[in-house]
Write a protein that holds these residues in place. Structure first.
Motif, PDB file in Angstrom:
ATOM      1  N   ARG A 101       1.007  -1.246   0.455  1.00  0.00           N
ATOM      2  CA  ARG A 101      -0.098   0.007  -0.031  1.00  0.00           C
ATOM      3  C   ARG A 101       0.843   1.428   0.157  1.00  0.00           C
ATOM      4  O   ARG A 101       0.849   1.477   0.661  1.00  0.00           O
ATOM      5  N   VAL A 118      -5.654  -1.915   7.029  1.00  0.00           N
ATOM      6  CA  VAL A 118      -5.947  -2.115   5.430  1.00  0.00           C
ATOM      7  C   VAL A 118      -4.715  -1.560   5.215  1.00  0.00           C
ATOM      8  O   VAL A 118      -4.192  -1.091   3.602  1.00  0.00           O
ATOM      9  N   TRP A 126      -0.075  -8.619   8.522  1.00  0.00           N
ATOM     10  CA  TRP A 126      -1.488  -8.462   7.939  1.00  0.00           C
ATOM     11  C   TRP A 126      -2.528  -9.999   7.419  1.00  0.00           C
ATOM     12  O   TRP A 126      -2.937  -9.528   7.426  1.00  0.00           O
ATOM     13  N   ARG A 130      -6.336 -10.526   7.833  1.00  0.00           N
ATOM     14  CA  ARG A 130      -7.330 -10.777   7.000  1.00  0.00           C
ATOM     15  C   ARG A 130      -7.658 -11.865   7.623  1.00  0.00           C
ATOM     16  O   ARG A 130      -8.742 -12.902   7.718  1.00  0.00           O
ATOM     17  N   GLY A 311     -16.003  -0.135   6.569  1.00  0.00           N
ATOM     18  CA  GLY A 311     -16.937  -0.561   6.832  1.00  0.00           C
ATOM     19  C   GLY A 311     -18.274   0.136   6.021  1.00  0.00           C
ATOM     20  O   GLY A 311     -19.285  -0.362   6.515  1.00  0.00           O
ATOM     21  N   THR A 314     -19.224   3.323   2.490  1.00  0.00           N
ATOM     22  CA  THR A 314     -18.646   2.621   1.715  1.00  0.00           C
ATOM     23  C   THR A 314     -20.394   1.760   1.412  1.00  0.00           C
ATOM     24  O   THR A 314     -21.063   2.253   0.352  1.00  0.00           O
ATOM     25  N   THR A 318     -23.274   3.940  -0.882  1.00  0.00           N
ATOM     26  CA  THR A 318     -24.307   2.787  -2.369  1.00  0.00           C
ATOM     27  C   THR A 318     -25.038   2.281  -2.555  1.00  0.00           C
ATOM     28  O   THR A 318     -26.662   3.114  -3.031  1.00  0.00           O
ATOM     29  N   PRO A 375     -17.840   3.049  -4.841  1.00  0.00           N
ATOM     30  CA  PRO A 375     -17.880   4.722  -3.596  1.00  0.00           C
ATOM     31  C   PRO A 375     -16.251   3.996  -3.269  1.00  0.00           C
ATOM     32  O   PRO A 375     -15.419   5.944  -2.293  1.00  0.00           O
ATOM     33  N   VAL A 380      -8.550   1.577  -2.411  1.00  0.00           N
ATOM     34  CA  VAL A 380      -7.401   1.906  -1.928  1.00  0.00           C
ATOM     35  C   VAL A 380      -5.585   1.765  -2.412  1.00  0.00           C
ATOM     36  O   VAL A 380      -5.060   0.934  -2.815  1.00  0.00           O
ATOM     37  N   HIS A 382      -2.599   1.500  -4.547  1.00  0.00           N
ATOM     38  CA  HIS A 382      -1.077   0.110  -4.288  1.00  0.00           C
ATOM     39  C   HIS A 382      -0.063   1.074  -4.220  1.00  0.00           C
ATOM     40  O   HIS A 382       0.186   1.504  -5.153  1.00  0.00           O
ATOM     41  N   PRO A 442     -15.530  -3.391  -7.760  1.00  0.00           N
ATOM     42  CA  PRO A 442     -15.463  -2.020  -7.146  1.00  0.00           C
ATOM     43  C   PRO A 442     -15.229  -2.372  -5.600  1.00  0.00           C
ATOM     44  O   PRO A 442     -15.119  -1.360  -5.035  1.00  0.00           O
ATOM     45  N   PHE A 443     -14.248  -3.524  -5.286  1.00  0.00           N
ATOM     46  CA  PHE A 443     -14.322  -3.681  -4.240  1.00  0.00           C
ATOM     47  C   PHE A 443     -12.697  -4.053  -4.726  1.00  0.00           C
ATOM     48  O   PHE A 443     -12.167  -5.308  -3.783  1.00  0.00           O
ATOM     49  N   ARG A 448      -5.885  -7.946  -2.251  1.00  0.00           N
ATOM     50  CA  ARG A 448      -5.661  -6.806  -1.433  1.00  0.00           C
ATOM     51  C   ARG A 448      -7.462  -6.779  -1.366  1.00  0.00           C
ATOM     52  O   ARG A 448      -8.195  -5.605  -0.773  1.00  0.00           O
ATOM     53  N   CYS A 450     -11.543  -5.964  -1.377  1.00  0.00           N
ATOM     54  CA  CYS A 450     -12.197  -6.348   0.531  1.00  0.00           C
ATOM     55  C   CYS A 450     -12.378  -6.941   0.870  1.00  0.00           C
ATOM     56  O   CYS A 450     -13.732  -8.139   0.059  1.00  0.00           O
ATOM     57  N   PRO A 451     -12.280  -7.479   2.310  1.00  0.00           N
ATOM     58  CA  PRO A 451     -12.695  -8.506   3.038  1.00  0.00           C
ATOM     59  C   PRO A 451     -13.606  -8.346   2.901  1.00  0.00           C
ATOM     60  O   PRO A 451     -14.595  -9.779   3.570  1.00  0.00           O
TER      61      PRO A 451
HETATM   62  C1  HEM Z   1     -20.214  -0.702  -0.585  1.00  0.00           C
HETATM   63  C2  HEM Z   1     -19.235  -1.588   0.515  1.00  0.00           C
HETATM   64  C3  HEM Z   1     -17.991  -1.639   0.097  1.00  0.00           C
HETATM   65  C4  HEM Z   1     -16.996  -1.278  -0.612  1.00  0.00           C
HETATM   66  C5  HEM Z   1     -17.051  -0.580  -2.397  1.00  0.00           C
HETATM   67  C6  HEM Z   1     -14.937  -1.539  -0.664  1.00  0.00           C
HETATM   68  C7  HEM Z   1     -14.478  -1.530  -1.233  1.00  0.00           C
HETATM   69  C8  HEM Z   1     -12.991  -1.439  -1.130  1.00  0.00           C
HETATM   70  C9  HEM Z   1     -12.741  -1.371  -1.981  1.00  0.00           C
HETATM   71  C10 HEM Z   1     -12.307  -0.549  -3.158  1.00  0.00           C
HETATM   72  C11 HEM Z   1     -11.061  -1.402  -0.947  1.00  0.00           C
HETATM   73  C12 HEM Z   1      -9.189  -1.889  -1.868  1.00  0.00           C
HETATM   74  C13 HEM Z   1      -9.501  -3.047  -2.490  1.00  0.00           C
HETATM   75  C14 HEM Z   1      -8.329  -2.705  -2.996  1.00  0.00           C
HETATM   76  O1  HEM Z   1      -7.117  -2.445  -2.594  1.00  0.00           O
HETATM   77  O2  HEM Z   1      -7.803  -3.443  -4.345  1.00  0.00           O
HETATM   78  C15 HEM Z   1     -11.188  -1.605   0.055  1.00  0.00           C
HETATM   79  C16 HEM Z   1     -11.197  -2.540   1.255  1.00  0.00           C
HETATM   80  C17 HEM Z   1     -11.229  -2.757   2.628  1.00  0.00           C
HETATM   81  N1  HEM Z   1     -12.403  -2.661   2.958  1.00  0.00           N
HETATM   82 FE1  HEM Z   1     -14.132  -2.449   1.423  1.00  0.00          FE
HETATM   83  N2  HEM Z   1     -15.426  -1.692   0.466  1.00  0.00           N
HETATM   84  C18 HEM Z   1     -16.998  -2.371   0.964  1.00  0.00           C
HETATM   85  C19 HEM Z   1     -17.761  -2.351   2.326  1.00  0.00           C
HETATM   86  C20 HEM Z   1     -17.138  -3.280   2.771  1.00  0.00           C
HETATM   87  C21 HEM Z   1     -17.094  -3.559   4.714  1.00  0.00           C
HETATM   88  C22 HEM Z   1     -18.551  -3.833   5.376  1.00  0.00           C
HETATM   89  C23 HEM Z   1     -15.918  -3.887   5.211  1.00  0.00           C
HETATM   90  C24 HEM Z   1     -15.808  -4.500   7.311  1.00  0.00           C
HETATM   91  C25 HEM Z   1     -16.376  -4.643   7.757  1.00  0.00           C
HETATM   92  C26 HEM Z   1     -14.981  -3.851   4.751  1.00  0.00           C
HETATM   93  C27 HEM Z   1     -13.196  -3.586   5.155  1.00  0.00           C
HETATM   94  C28 HEM Z   1     -12.284  -3.767   4.233  1.00  0.00           C
HETATM   95  C29 HEM Z   1     -10.821  -3.394   4.722  1.00  0.00           C
HETATM   96  C30 HEM Z   1     -10.693  -4.365   6.003  1.00  0.00           C
HETATM   97  C31 HEM Z   1     -10.479  -3.249   4.009  1.00  0.00           C
HETATM   98  C32 HEM Z   1      -8.566  -4.116   3.064  1.00  0.00           C
HETATM   99  C33 HEM Z   1      -8.387  -4.778   2.390  1.00  0.00           C
HETATM  100  C34 HEM Z   1      -6.767  -5.130   3.091  1.00  0.00           C
HETATM  101  O3  HEM Z   1      -6.379  -4.185   2.401  1.00  0.00           O
HETATM  102  O4  HEM Z   1      -6.228  -5.954   3.012  1.00  0.00           O
HETATM  103  N3  HEM Z   1     -15.615  -3.013   3.510  1.00  0.00           N
HETATM  104  N4  HEM Z   1     -12.917  -2.179   0.082  1.00  0.00           N
END
Ligand code: HEM
Length: 507
Positions: A101, A118, A126, A130, A311, A314, A318, A375, A380, A382, A442-443, A448, A450-451
């Motif tokens: 990151r 994150v 990390w 995860r 969480g 986002t 949406t 959103p 995020v 990289h 979008p995730f 990496r 989104c979990p």
């Molecule tokens: C509409 C809902 C959501 C969207 C669109 C979204 C989108 C994303 C995106 C784009 C990333 C970065 C992915 C990347 O780097 O390639 C991310 C990372 C992450 N999201 Fe979400 N997210 C959502 C909901 C949530 C929820 C509900 C949680 C937890 C309760 C969450 C926890 C995380 C975490 C912990 C990461 C970091 C993962 C890492 O770096 O290993 N997200 N999310």
């Protein structure tokens, strides 16, 4: 940006000196194997190209320089990805090389950068975070077990909207969705509500999370000139620390109370009492882990912090965009509602998560919302772990990688009539947002990714489905659907410039 002239003068002199030294050391070389990109000004590079909607500006630039583009943002070499093919090369073919990151300065609030799931680089800590969050929160088994909680929280939302029907007052959809997402998470984590729908109750927790989201979404000059990080020129980390510390204090209080309850139960040696005092929620599971591994209390606080920041907004933004598009396109709203009503006609219960597989149009609405309004429009950021050659160009070690999923969602080479909200397009094929179809990510995708995807997926469908099944929605003061404001504002997430307000009418 909030700094005075003195700071600016100091900054400018500092940057000129820094630039002169950098030029001297590098001999003014420009890496000719970098992907193409616009001309860079001295010192600031391409910063002026970003504007206040970087995802729009970058989309425009990539039309000229291609889907693999390089910029210099201050001193940071930045690679911008804007097509599904190139995204696949980055997050599938070379996933590991791009799995680090680039760490924004705002993450230094309460030293979160040192402990965050994150922002930590891919490494043992990390992986542990995860694994724990998957095991205790996001696995299918856990998500199935937490369905009654989501059901309960959506019912509370519907009850609240029902009460608003009586007064015929407009409600702010995004705000309601934020409260719901926050309470789902807080109950999952430590079995209590942290926000209320009525404006009279204390909103300390919600206000702190919101303030942190706002600060993290502000442009920060130290992100472009990392040498300034420790000076915190805009005072954002300083201000953020105020809210971050308050949030951490709340987590501390909750952890202390739980530890105390567990201690009391254990000293009384009373199994039944132990079960009633603890909740078997994520906090309990993490506290159990604390005895067995190097995972400590601070890691728990920071995991909570990261999950609340990642969480809530986002999910709620949406939902707000999905409702906005449906109200803006009343015939699509009717189609989505008709599908739900037909399915639920012979059922006694309210909409359940297992019903979702039988609601293809509702699913298509959510996909179409993600396509037009991701959103996190640039994912995020990289960072490259090593030099990697992509399509004959060099992506250098430590370069920051932005993936413009917003631009990809509106690319006419990928989508027909890209600016039109047309969920039907997803009924024709199998495109999904689970990280395999690179035209819709979008995730994110790869390690990496989104979990929280599956949790967000369930929350969004059940909440949107219930809101349109139970109510019709009217705009305020006879604003016509076609005149609604559809503009967006760039921040940590892509918000509506004008929050959606609509009057619920009982069906
Ligand atoms: C509409 C809902 C959501 C969207 C669109 C979204 C989108 C994303 C995106 C784009 C990333 C970065 C992915 C990347 O780097 O390639 C991310 C990372 C992450 N999201 Fe979400 N997210 C959502 C909901 C949530 C929820 C509900 C949680 C937890 C309760 C969450 C926890 C995380 C975490 C912990 C990461 C970091 C993962 C890492 O770096 O290993 N997200 N999310």
């Amino acid at each position: 940006m909030e700094y005075d002239y003195l700071t600016l003068t100091f900054l400018f002199s500092f940057l000129v000196t820094y630039y002169a030294i950098t030029i001297t050391i590098s001999g003014g070389r420009r890496n000719s194997r970098l992907p193409p990109g616009p001309y860079r000004l001295p010192i600031i590079g391409n910063l002026l190209h970003l504007g206040n909607k970087p995802h729009h500006s970058l989309a425009k630039l990539s039309k000229r320089y291609g889907p693999l583009m390089s910029l210099k943002l201050g001193t940071r070499t930045t690679i911008v990805v804007s097509s599904p093919d190139i995204a696949k090369e980055f997050f599938q073919t070379h996933d590991h090389s791009f799995s680090s990151r680039s760490v924004p300065n705002a993450t230094r609030i309460v030293d979160h950068n040192r402990y965050s799931i994150v922002f930590l680089p891919v490494g043992d800590q990390w992986r542990r975070l995860r694994r724990l969050s998957k095991e205790y929160i996001f696995s299918m088994q856990r998500l199935d077990a937490s369905e009654p909680l989501r059901q309960k929280k959506v019912k509370e939302l519907i009850d609240h909207v029902n009460r608003c029907c009586t007064s015929e007052k407009a409600v702010k959809i995004g705000g309601l969705a934020f409260t719901t997402s926050l309470n789902v998470l807080s109950n999952l984590m430590f079995s209590r509500d942290c926000a209320q729908y009525d404006s009279l109750s204390s909103q300390e927790f919600k206000d702190n999370v919101w303030a942190l989201l706002e600060i993290a979404g502000k442009p920060n000059i130290a992100d472009f000139f990392p040498v300034l990080k420790s000076f915190d020129p805009q005072g954002l980390v300083h201000r953020g620390n105020v809210y971050g510390k308050k949030l951490m204090t709340i987590f501390d209080r909750i952890i202390d109370q739980r530890l105390q309850a567990r201690l009391t139960s254990m000293t009384n040696n009373d199994e039944a009492r132990l079960t009633s005092m603890t909740n078997n929620d994520v906090l309990d599971l993490l506290l159990n882990q604390m005895d067995e591994s190097s995972f400590n209390r601070n890691d728990i606080r920071h995991l909570f912090y990261a999950l609340f920041i990642a969480g809530t907004d986002t999910t709620s933004s949406t939902l707000e965009w999905a409702m906005t598009e449906l109200i803006h396109n009343p015939n699509k709203l009717e189609t989505a509602r008709a599908e739900i009503i037909k399915l639920m006609k012979h059922k006694k219960s309210t909409l359940q998560e297992f019903d979702l597989t039988q609601l293809p149009y509702l699913q298509a609405v959510i996909k179409e919302t993600f396509r037009l309004h991701p959103p996190v429009p640039l994912l995020v950021p990289h960072q490259a772990i090593r030099d990697v050659e992509i399509q004959g160009f060099m992506v250098p070690k430590n370069a920051q990688i932005l993936c413009n999923v917003w631009a990809m969602g509106r690319d006419p080479k990928v989508w027909s009539q890209p600016e039109t909200f047309r969920p039907e397009r997803f009924l024709e094929g199998n495109i999904d947002y689970k990280g395999q179809d690179f035209e819709l990510i979008p995730f994110g995708a790869g390690r990496r990714m989104c979990p929280g995807l599956n949790m967000a997926h369930r929350m969004l469908h059940i909440t949107l489905g219930s809101l349109i099944q139970k109510f019709d929605w009217k705009l305020e003061e006879n604003i016509k659907a076609k005149d609604m404001d559809m503009t967006e504002k760039f921040g940590l997430t892509l918000q509506k410039t004008v929050p959606l307000k609509a009057i619920p009418l009982k069906l």
